[in-house]
Design an enzyme around this catalytic site. Sequence first.
Site, PDB file in Angstrom:
ATOM      1  N   ARG A   1       0.845  -1.193   0.000  1.00 51.42           N
ATOM      2  CA  ARG A   1       0.000   0.000   0.000  1.00 51.42           C
ATOM      3  C   ARG A   1       0.872   1.231   0.000  1.00 51.42           C
ATOM      4  O   ARG A   1       1.952   1.237   0.614  1.00 51.42           O
ATOM      5  CB  ARG A   1      -0.863   0.062   1.276  1.00 51.42           C
ATOM      6  CG  ARG A   1      -2.147  -0.723   1.243  1.00 51.42           C
ATOM      7  CD  ARG A   1      -3.170  -0.165   0.254  1.00 51.42           C
ATOM      8  NE  ARG A   1      -4.398  -0.939   0.245  1.00 51.42           N
ATOM      9  CZ  ARG A   1      -4.599  -2.046  -0.466  1.00 51.42           C
ATOM     10  NH1 ARG A   1      -3.649  -2.523  -1.236  1.00 51.42           N
ATOM     11  NH2 ARG A   1      -5.768  -2.679  -0.416  1.00 51.42           N
TER      12      ARG A   1
ATOM     13  N   GLU B   1      -2.388   7.866  -4.016  1.00 50.67           N
ATOM     14  CA  GLU B   1      -2.689   7.456  -5.388  1.00 50.67           C
ATOM     15  C   GLU B   1      -4.155   7.753  -5.717  1.00 50.67           C
ATOM     16  O   GLU B   1      -4.989   7.763  -4.800  1.00 50.67           O
ATOM     17  CB  GLU B   1      -2.373   5.955  -5.593  1.00 50.67           C
ATOM     18  CG  GLU B   1      -3.219   5.023  -4.768  1.00 50.67           C
ATOM     19  CD  GLU B   1      -2.763   3.570  -4.891  1.00 50.67           C
ATOM     20  OE1 GLU B   1      -1.570   3.278  -4.741  1.00 50.67           O
ATOM     21  OE2 GLU B   1      -3.649   2.730  -5.137  1.00 50.67           O
TER      22      GLU B   1
ATOM     23  N   HIS C   1      -1.227   0.189  -9.567  1.00 52.15           N
ATOM     24  CA  HIS C   1      -1.955  -0.660  -8.600  1.00 52.15           C
ATOM     25  C   HIS C   1      -2.657  -1.826  -9.312  1.00 52.15           C
ATOM     26  O   HIS C   1      -3.877  -1.956  -9.250  1.00 52.15           O
ATOM     27  CB  HIS C   1      -2.955   0.188  -7.791  1.00 52.15           C
ATOM     28  CG  HIS C   1      -3.331  -0.460  -6.480  1.00 52.15           C
ATOM     29  ND1 HIS C   1      -3.621   0.240  -5.332  1.00 52.15           N
ATOM     30  CD2 HIS C   1      -3.474  -1.767  -6.134  1.00 52.15           C
ATOM     31  CE1 HIS C   1      -3.924  -0.580  -4.353  1.00 52.15           C
ATOM     32  NE2 HIS C   1      -3.845  -1.821  -4.820  1.00 52.15           N
TER      33      HIS C   1
HETATM   34  C1  GLV Z   1      -5.348  -4.781  -3.620  1.00 51.54           C
HETATM   35  O1  GLV Z   1      -4.600  -3.881  -3.434  1.00 51.54           O
HETATM   36  C2  GLV Z   1      -5.914  -5.597  -2.585  1.00 51.54           C
HETATM   37  O2  GLV Z   1      -5.747  -5.264  -1.408  1.00 51.54           O
HETATM   38  O3  GLV Z   1      -6.534  -6.599  -2.914  1.00 51.54           O
END
Ligand code: GLV
Length: 324
Positions: free
Chosen positions: A240, A269, A287
């Site tokens: 993250r 983001e 991401h």
């Molecule tokens: C994506 O970032 C998730 O947490 O599944």
Amino acid sequence: MLKPAVLVARAIFPEVLQTLQQHFEVTDNQADVLFDKEQLALSAKGVDGILTTGSERVDAALLAACPGLKICANMAVGYNNFDLAAMTSAGVLATNTPDVLTETTADFGFALILATARRMAEGEHFLRAGLWNRWRYDMFAGAEVHGSTLGILGMGRIGQAVARRGAHGFGMRVIYHNRSRLDAATEASCAARFVSKQDLLQQADHLILVLPYTAESHHAIGASELAQMKPTATLVNIARGGIVDDAALAAALKAGALAAAGLDVFEGEPRVHPDLLALSNVVLTPHIASATIQTRRAMAQLAADNLIGFLLHGKALTPLNGLR
Ligand code: GLV
């Protein structure tokens, strides 16, 4: 009998939407409008459940605006968009999508390690810019991956899957740090050795972050941690944004205190720190670590199954909070 009402907060696979429509009165958002707080509260008014993604924040204000809400099913394994304590005290169940994305996300983590260490993005930009006119002995010479030391910060399911790839696929020496040490059998299955965070930072040739984002993990990698890493090392973040201090990372990369970074997630983001954008020794992706069609479909289906299981049968598959 009146069907429960469900909001699907973002666009989703049409077939998963159809499944939900068989069971619920569904408000969809196939236009994929990004709701602000007020729009989300307005759209969720009166619903029993919401299928959320990481973009929707479920906090005390939303819960207060939606007193009939019973469940939020996140289509993500991470759930830092949920205020879990507020949800629990409001009696709202939270669910996420573990397991179905583990191997896919680990594949991507490894792809970023390779792309970063072997300078693939830099090489591609150079080629596309028409700058390639000869072979040269040191052109885009990067860092060795096989046989090097892989450091993993956060050793849950995804961390373990990355470790197996490193140890068994690339002959790497795998070290990890985690809040708690794994049992001996799990350590043996991924050939990983527990070390202190300091040893991890100092010994890793490639450090990958796979820990959840919490108040404790905020800026777990900042200026002082980066200063402990080898100047030849690479850093990969598939966890993250916010776990890394992006400004400090950009400064370290610029100063040559770190060789390169591969980042799939960013602080704030989809904005990306301008200093990172200006650097050539970073690989930047939007991401997408869990983004294969099969895995994203499985995540959507699991979120839908959590709504169906809980609202129709009183039992979710992957609950995050116990409700009394
Ligand atoms: C994506 O970032 C998730 O947490 O599944």
